[in-house]
Design a protein around this motif. Structure first.
Motif, PDB file in Angstrom:
ATOM      1  N   ILE A   9       0.865  -1.176   0.000  1.00 13.95           N
ATOM      2  CA  ILE A   9       0.000   0.000   0.000  1.00 13.95           C
ATOM      3  C   ILE A   9       0.900   1.224   0.000  1.00 13.95           C
ATOM      4  N   SER A  10       0.848   1.989  -1.072  1.00 16.77           N
ATOM      5  CA  SER A  10       1.720   3.165  -1.236  1.00 16.77           C
ATOM      6  C   SER A  10       3.176   2.805  -0.972  1.00 16.77           C
ATOM      7  N   ASP A  11       3.629   1.703  -1.612  1.00 20.02           N
ATOM      8  CA  ASP A  11       5.016   1.227  -1.553  1.00 20.02           C
ATOM      9  C   ASP A  11       5.441   0.754  -0.170  1.00 20.02           C
ATOM     10  N   THR A  12       4.487   0.473   0.713  1.00 20.73           N
ATOM     11  CA  THR A  12       4.785  -0.037   2.047  1.00 20.73           C
ATOM     12  C   THR A  12       4.197  -1.440   2.191  1.00 20.73           C
ATOM     13  N   ASN A  13       5.005  -2.369   2.712  1.00 20.25           N
ATOM     14  CA  ASN A  13       4.508  -3.728   2.940  1.00 20.25           C
ATOM     15  C   ASN A  13       3.589  -3.748   4.160  1.00 20.25           C
ATOM     16  N   VAL A  14       2.409  -4.336   3.972  1.00 20.52           N
ATOM     17  CA  VAL A  14       1.396  -4.380   5.023  1.00 20.52           C
ATOM     18  C   VAL A  14       0.923  -5.819   5.189  1.00 20.52           C
ATOM     19  N   PHE A  15       0.792  -6.244   6.464  1.00 17.50           N
ATOM     20  CA  PHE A  15       0.332  -7.593   6.771  1.00 17.50           C
ATOM     21  C   PHE A  15      -1.115  -7.536   7.268  1.00 17.50           C
ATOM     22  N   PRO A  16      -2.070  -8.105   6.526  1.00 17.82           N
ATOM     23  CA  PRO A  16      -3.448  -8.142   7.022  1.00 17.82           C
ATOM     24  C   PRO A  16      -3.576  -8.828   8.380  1.00 17.82           C
ATOM     25  N   GLU A  17      -2.711  -9.822   8.654  1.00 16.19           N
ATOM     26  CA  GLU A  17      -2.776 -10.514   9.942  1.00 16.19           C
ATOM     27  C   GLU A  17      -2.536  -9.566  11.121  1.00 16.19           C
ATOM     28  N   GLU A  18      -1.667  -8.563  10.909  1.00 18.73           N
ATOM     29  CA  GLU A  18      -1.406  -7.598  11.975  1.00 18.73           C
ATOM     30  C   GLU A  18      -2.662  -6.818  12.305  1.00 18.73           C
ATOM     31  N   VAL A  19      -3.426  -6.438  11.277  1.00 19.15           N
ATOM     32  CA  VAL A  19      -4.674  -5.708  11.488  1.00 19.15           C
ATOM     33  C   VAL A  19      -5.710  -6.609  12.151  1.00 19.15           C
ATOM     34  N   GLU A  20      -5.756  -7.877  11.740  1.00 15.57           N
ATOM     35  CA  GLU A  20      -6.678  -8.828  12.359  1.00 15.57           C
ATOM     36  C   GLU A  20      -6.403  -8.964  13.853  1.00 15.57           C
ATOM     37  N   ARG A  21      -5.131  -9.087  14.219  1.00 12.65           N
ATOM     38  CA  ARG A  21      -4.791  -9.223  15.634  1.00 12.65           C
ATOM     39  C   ARG A  21      -5.213  -7.989  16.428  1.00 12.65           C
ATOM     40  N   PHE A  22      -4.997  -6.801  15.857  1.00 16.47           N
ATOM     41  CA  PHE A  22      -5.363  -5.568  16.558  1.00 16.47           C
ATOM     42  C   PHE A  22      -6.874  -5.480  16.745  1.00 16.47           C
ATOM     43  N   LEU A  23      -7.633  -5.767  15.688  1.00 16.05           N
ATOM     44  CA  LEU A  23      -9.087  -5.688  15.795  1.00 16.05           C
ATOM     45  C   LEU A  23      -9.632  -6.734  16.762  1.00 16.05           C
ATOM     46  N   ALA A  24      -9.066  -7.931  16.721  1.00 14.60           N
ATOM     47  CA  ALA A  24      -9.532  -8.983  17.632  1.00 14.60           C
ATOM     48  C   ALA A  24      -9.314  -8.585  19.074  1.00 14.60           C
ATOM     49  N   THR A  25      -8.145  -8.017  19.366  1.00 11.50           N
ATOM     50  CA  THR A  25      -7.839  -7.593  20.737  1.00 11.50           C
ATOM     51  C   THR A  25      -8.718  -6.429  21.159  1.00 11.50           C
ATOM     52  N   THR A  26      -8.913  -5.459  20.267  1.00  6.44           N
ATOM     53  CA  THR A  26      -9.685  -4.262  20.577  1.00  6.44           C
ATOM     54  C   THR A  26     -11.159  -4.583  20.796  1.00  6.44           C
ATOM     55  N   LEU A  27     -11.709  -5.457  19.965  1.00  6.27           N
ATOM     56  CA  LEU A  27     -13.139  -5.752  20.008  1.00  6.27           C
ATOM     57  C   LEU A  27     -13.475  -6.942  20.898  1.00  6.27           C
ATOM     58  N   GLY A  28     -12.460  -7.671  21.352  1.00  7.51           N
ATOM     59  CA  GLY A  28     -12.721  -8.827  22.190  1.00  7.51           C
ATOM     60  C   GLY A  28     -13.383  -9.961  21.443  1.00  7.51           C
ATOM     61  N   THR A  29     -12.969 -10.161  20.194  1.00  6.68           N
ATOM     62  CA  THR A  29     -13.521 -11.246  19.386  1.00  6.68           C
ATOM     63  C   THR A  29     -12.372 -11.988  18.723  1.00  6.68           C
ATOM     64  N   ASP A  30     -12.668 -13.156  18.156  1.00 12.61           N
ATOM     65  CA  ASP A  30     -11.625 -13.930  17.492  1.00 12.61           C
ATOM     66  C   ASP A  30     -11.946 -14.215  16.031  1.00 12.61           C
ATOM     67  N   THR A  31     -13.123 -13.820  15.595  1.00 12.25           N
ATOM     68  CA  THR A  31     -13.521 -14.090  14.227  1.00 12.25           C
ATOM     69  C   THR A  31     -13.445 -12.802  13.431  1.00 12.25           C
ATOM     70  N   VAL A  32     -12.261 -12.517  12.917  1.00 16.16           N
ATOM     71  CA  VAL A  32     -11.975 -11.309  12.150  1.00 16.16           C
ATOM     72  C   VAL A  32     -11.227 -11.701  10.891  1.00 16.16           C
ATOM     73  N   ALA A  33     -11.588 -11.113   9.780  1.00 15.93           N
ATOM     74  CA  ALA A  33     -10.866 -11.327   8.524  1.00 15.93           C
ATOM     75  C   ALA A  33     -10.631  -9.980   7.860  1.00 15.93           C
ATOM     76  N   VAL A  34      -9.396  -9.729   7.445  1.00 13.93           N
ATOM     77  CA  VAL A  34      -9.034  -8.491   6.751  1.00 13.93           C
ATOM     78  C   VAL A  34      -8.646  -8.855   5.326  1.00 13.93           C
ATOM     79  N   ILE A  35      -9.320  -8.232   4.384  1.00 12.09           N
ATOM     80  CA  ILE A  35      -9.186  -8.581   2.969  1.00 12.09           C
ATOM     81  C   ILE A  35      -8.585  -7.396   2.202  1.00 12.09           C
TER      82      ILE A  35
END
Length: 389
Positions: A292-318
């Protein structure tokens, strides 16, 4: 290690499940090389020329069509000895497994139990409340499960199961919420979060000294190395390579461009880093990394953050194509948004993850498509995202 193999030790077990487990028991007792698939359990019609017994079972298929892997019986028997010592496995135990025998985690737990003469409790297809009732009724002591399955199992009204001694969780990120719920449901159990794959078996597992965000240190007998783009060792994020006596022999069906051998070392295309104490931090799969704009991004990192923030484990980032930045991220969360608004959540993501890593939208949906192995079906979620965003 006891030189007697699980092939005949299984005859002493009591298999409590469907016809597939009964069939598996018969073939194991006959010392056959075994193929296990969604359609059942059968002897292999032909085997490689090496004088070795083989197992064929499927990968989870989280990135596409499941592949069929081939592994020698001896590769798992070596870890049976390790787990037997660490977990204290014996004929007095009852090992519970979730899902179908076609998938490697379930098949592993089943055969490990058979190797040690333990009872085997198959819980596939039951509602979580009935699974809990069966665990209590059978006095289960060992549990092999994915984080999503554990979250569903422990998500209802509290019902303590005192007999459980060990819970082995693999196949995804384990949130603090689920770990806390598991401790309430199984107050006497030690929870071990492990990292691995069908191709590698165990790579790392956690204990009480594991720092937050890590999947733990190397499993006994495993050597982990991190290599950069040119193949040299790096102290930063790089490709995870594994040298281990527990590796698979190859694919019996299907292929993966991510899976590569370098001598006796194997990579399945996942990236991570090691800290100074040998703890492994997994960033994500190389094939899921996007620019994204020449920066490597890991969807898994976003999934982990959202899961921790929302208190859920069923998150998918596409990731979806974006004409300006190359890609944009869209998140899907199973369940209602009860603790915050989408706007506030997106603001928090930009603050904590940065504007490039933050998703552009977060959709709350009743449920996400799941694979039989207990993982999100990213292919199905991507098709849905492409047609609805």
């Amino acid at each position: 290690m006891n030189q007697r193999s699980f092939e005949w030790q299984a005859s002493a077990t009591v298999l409590r499940s469907d016809a597939a487990m009964t069939r598996l028991r018969a073939l194991v007792r006959a010392r056959a090389s075994i193929a296990v698939s969604a359609s059942g359990v059968a002897p292999l019609g032909s085997t490689p020329t090496k004088p070795e017994r083989y197992l064929h079972c499927a990968t989870s298929g989280s990135g596409g069509e499941p592949k069929v892997i081939r592994r020698a019986h001896s590769s798992w028997m070596k870890s049976f000895a390790v787990n037997g010592r660490v977990l204290g496995l014996s004929s007095f135990d009852c090992v519970a497994v979730f899902g179908t025998l076609a998938h490697s985690l379930v098949l592993y737990g089943t055969l490990e139990a058979a190797h040690h003469g333990a009872r085997i409790l198959g819980l596939h297809g039951l509602r979580p409340d009935r699974q809990l009732a069966a665990l209590a009724r059978e006095q289960a002591t060992i549990l092999y499960i994915t984080p999503t399955q554990l979250g569903l199992l422990c998500g209802g009204p509290a019902r303590a199961t005192e007999s459980m001694r060990h819970i082995l969780v693999g196949g995804g990120q384990l949130s603090e919420r689920v770990a806390t719920a598991a401790a309430r449901t199984f107050p006497n159990a030690k929870l071990i979060h492990f990292y691995g794959a069908a191709e590698t078996s165990f790579v790392a597992w956690s204990d009480e000294t594991t720092p937050p965000g890590s999947v733990g240190a190397a499993y006994p007998g495993v050597t982990i190395s991190i290599r950069g783009d040119q193949g040299a060792s790096t102290t930063g994020i790089g490709e995870i390579w594994v040298k281990s006596p527990y590796l698979f022999d190859g694919y019996a069906s299907g292929q993966s461009a991510d899976t590569r051998w370098d001598g006796d070392c194997l990579s399945i295309g996942e990236l991570g880093r090691l800290d100074d104490h040998g703890n492994l931090f997994v960033a994500g799969r190389k094939s899921r990394m996007v620019t994204i704009s020449d920066t490597n991004v890991f969807p898994e990192e976003v999934e982990r953050f959202l899961a921790t923030t929302l208190g859920t484990d069923t998150v998918a980032v596409i990731p979806l194509p974006d004409a300006k930045r190359g890609h944009r991220l869209v998140a899907f969360v199973a369940g209602p948004c009860t603790t915050t608004t989408e706007h506030d959540l997106l603001v928090l993501c930009r603050q904590r993850l940065g504007p490039l890593c933050a998703p552009r939208r977060v959709h709350f949906v009743p449920a996400l498509p799941m694979l039989p192995a207990g993982k999100p079906d990213y292919c199905a979620i991507t098709r849905w995202a492409e047609g609805n965003t």
